[in-house]
Design an enzyme around this catalytic site. Structure first.
Site, PDB file in Angstrom:
ATOM      1  CG  HIS A 100     107.117  28.133  32.186  1.00  0.00           C
ATOM      2  ND1 HIS A 100     106.030  28.067  31.345  1.00  0.00           N
ATOM      3  CD2 HIS A 100     107.045  29.352  32.775  1.00  0.00           C
ATOM      4  CE1 HIS A 100     105.355  29.204  31.413  1.00  0.00           C
ATOM      5  NE2 HIS A 100     105.945  30.001  32.263  1.00  0.00           N
ATOM      6  CG  ASP A 103     106.065  24.577  30.698  1.00  0.00           C
ATOM      7  OD1 ASP A 103     105.359  24.571  31.714  1.00  0.00           O
ATOM      8  OD2 ASP A 103     106.329  25.602  30.033  1.00  0.00           O
ATOM      9  CG  HIS A 271      99.962  39.717  30.547  1.00  0.00           C
ATOM     10  ND1 HIS A 271     101.244  39.256  30.719  1.00  0.00           N
ATOM     11  CD2 HIS A 271      99.149  38.657  30.762  1.00  0.00           C
ATOM     12  CE1 HIS A 271     101.221  37.967  31.042  1.00  0.00           C
ATOM     13  NE2 HIS A 271      99.954  37.581  31.062  1.00  0.00           N
ATOM     14  CG  ASP A 307      96.194  36.116  31.659  1.00  0.00           C
ATOM     15  OD1 ASP A 307      95.989  36.570  30.527  1.00  0.00           O
ATOM     16  OD2 ASP A 307      97.295  35.671  32.038  1.00  0.00           O
TER      17      ASP A 307
HETATM   18  C1  XUL Z   1     101.131  34.205  32.632  1.00  0.00           C
HETATM   19  C2  XUL Z   1     102.005  34.207  31.441  1.00  0.00           C
HETATM   20  C3  XUL Z   1     103.168  33.263  31.484  1.00  0.00           C
HETATM   21  C4  XUL Z   1     104.398  33.825  30.850  1.00  0.00           C
HETATM   22  C5  XUL Z   1     105.617  32.966  31.031  1.00  0.00           C
HETATM   23  O1  XUL Z   1     100.104  35.111  32.552  1.00  0.00           O
HETATM   24  O2  XUL Z   1     101.761  34.893  30.483  1.00  0.00           O
HETATM   25  O3  XUL Z   1     102.802  32.082  30.875  1.00  0.00           O
HETATM   26  O4  XUL Z   1     104.217  34.034  29.476  1.00  0.00           O
HETATM   27  O5  XUL Z   1     105.868  32.676  32.349  1.00  0.00           O
HETATM   28 CO    CO Z   2     102.634  35.143  28.620  1.00  0.00          CO
END
Ligand code: XUL
Ligand code: CO
Length: 438
Positions: A100, A103, A271, A307
């Site tokens: 990101h 980061d 996810h 998560d």
């Molecule tokens: C959050 C997630 C993020 C994405 C990128 O659950 O997976 O880290 O991969 O924004």
């Molecule tokens: Co992710």
């Protein structure tokens, strides 16, 4: 200066090795179904988990030291993270990283121009430090969920000004992705969703998200980005309901707004299970729609239900994932370990153990999935299951050359159909166990 000084380069030693700093299954040059393991498995390091996260959670402060000899919040620290990341990847034989924007550098919360200047400086530094190596970006993304300005969403925000900041961050993150040689660009809709419908215009928000994505495609193609854009579906967390709930939902959205030619899915295992699907299911849905792009390799905990982003150790699930990926002809992206060490695993050694675990798990999954395909019993069963469609009438149904009346006439003639045949689930699960443990 060597940062992980006590840790050697990780080599393949085979399944009988007891060396904690060796691969037991990941043998980069081993050829499986015509390609090397390294080609099948383009592994990536997630900048955020590996170089930034220190174990801080909602209940307590960090447990791991990720300062790498510099003061956090400074550009010296940002550079120390680059040095640490490159050494880490080289010791593991990993060639890709994902990031990101924030980061990479500390965000200047009072001036985006200063943040962008820092991003220019750090990306120059990354290029300089990776020159002569095979290390490059897998995908980049903009963090449009952390800063308070995104509390009502980014593309889905109620504020035109905030929408401009989302656009500005995407623009910059795309430029960085191109500069760093990225194969993909990710949209994870962290705050794109709602807590209550009482205050939310869903249609308005989704149209605005789509517009932002269209502008991203237009800008990206204009600066020479030839890779894939990805949506990374997730059903919830942080929002109660996120718009990119799962692959089927995200694919429907992309088609509705005419984005399906430029986008694919980045499927994250944790996810998938949060959406009450298997990882395998999400990969299959993406693949049959021609949208299997990349993978965020991790796993959740079925007893926790949030998560947890654990490093993958479940060989059965990894095998099923690799089965789907091999059948689909591989990924255009790669395997990003969007995974973090457990909070008490707070040493440098633990960082390496985690990647060795994840890489060996996917290597084993690849080996076993290839064996399942070469074994042939699963394919043979599936072909037999649908064999009635090889008949004249079956072919007409498949070719859309029949009518309800013709089919109803056939039913009337038959009076009652024959038993359609067993699904044989237990037999097939036995075949899988036989391949896994023989
Ligand atoms: C959050 C997630 C993020 C994405 C990128 O659950 O997976 O880290 O991969 O924004
Ligand atoms: Co992710």
């Amino acid at each position: 200066m060597e940062i992980f000084a006590n840790i050697p380069k990780i080599e393949f030693e085979g399944k009988n090795s007891k060396n904690p700093f060796a691969f037991k299954y990941y043998d980069a040059d081993r050829v499986i179904m015509g390609r090397t393991m390294k080609e099948h498995l383009p592994f990536a390091m997630a900048w955020w988990h590996n170089l930034c996260a220190n174990g801080q959670d909602m209940f307590g402060v960090g447990t791991a030291d990720k300062s790498f000899g510099a003061i956090p919040g400074t550009m010296e620290h940002a550079k120390a993270k680059v040095d640490a990341g490159i050494e880490f990847m080289q010791k593991l034989g990993i060639e890709y990283y994902c990031f990101h924007d924030v980061d990479l550098v500390p965000e200047c919360v009072t001036d985006i121009n200063e943040t962008n200047r820092r991003l220019d400086e750090i990306s120059d530094y990354i290029l300089e430090k990776t020159r002569g190596t095979n290390i490059k970006c897998l995908w980049g993304t903009a963090n449009m969920f952390g800063n308070p300005r995104f509390m009502n969403g980014a593309g889905s925000t109620n504020s035109v000004d905030v929408y401009c900041f989302a656009a500005a961050q995407i623009k910059k993150a795309l430029e960085l992705t191109v500069k760093l040689g990225g194969r993909g660009y990710v949209f994870w809709g962290g705050r794109e969703g709602y807590e209550t419908l009482l205050n939310t215009d869903v249609k308005f928000e989704q149209e605005n998200i789509a517009s932002l994505m269209h502008m991203a495609v237009e800008y990206g193609r204009g600066i020479g980005f030839t890779g894939d854009f990805y949506i990374e579906p997730k059903p919830k967390e942080p929002m109660k309901h996120q718009y990119d709930f799962d692959a089927a939902t995200a694919i429907g959205f992309l088609r509705q707004y005419g984005l399906d030619k430029d986008f694919k899915m980045n499927i994250e295992a944790n996810h998938a299970t949060l959406a009450q699907h298997t990882f395998q299911h999400e990969l299959r849905v993406s693949a049959i729609n021609g949208m299997l792009g990349s993978v965020d390799a991790n796993q959740g905990d079925p007893l926790l239900g949030w998560d947890t982003d654990e490093f993958p150790c479940n060989v059965y699930d990894a095998t099923m994932a690799m089965y789907e990926i091999l059948k689909a002809g591989g990924l255009t992206g790669g395997f990003n370990f969007d995974s973090k060490n457990r909070r008490p695993s707070n040493t440098y050694e633990d960082m390496f153990h985690a990647f060795i675990l994840g890489m060996d798990t996917f290597a084993l999954g690849l080996i076993k999935a290839a064996e399942m395909i070469e074994d042939g019993r699963l394919d043979e069963f599936v072909a037999r299951k649908y064999a009635s469609f090889d008949s004249e009438l079956g072919r007409k149904i498949r070719a859309h050359e029949t009518t309800l009346t013709e089919l109803a006439d056939r039913a009337a003639e038959l009076k009652a159909p024959a038993n359609p045949g067993s699904g044989a689930q237990e037999y097939l699960e036995g075949v899988v166990n036989n391949v896994l443990f023989s």
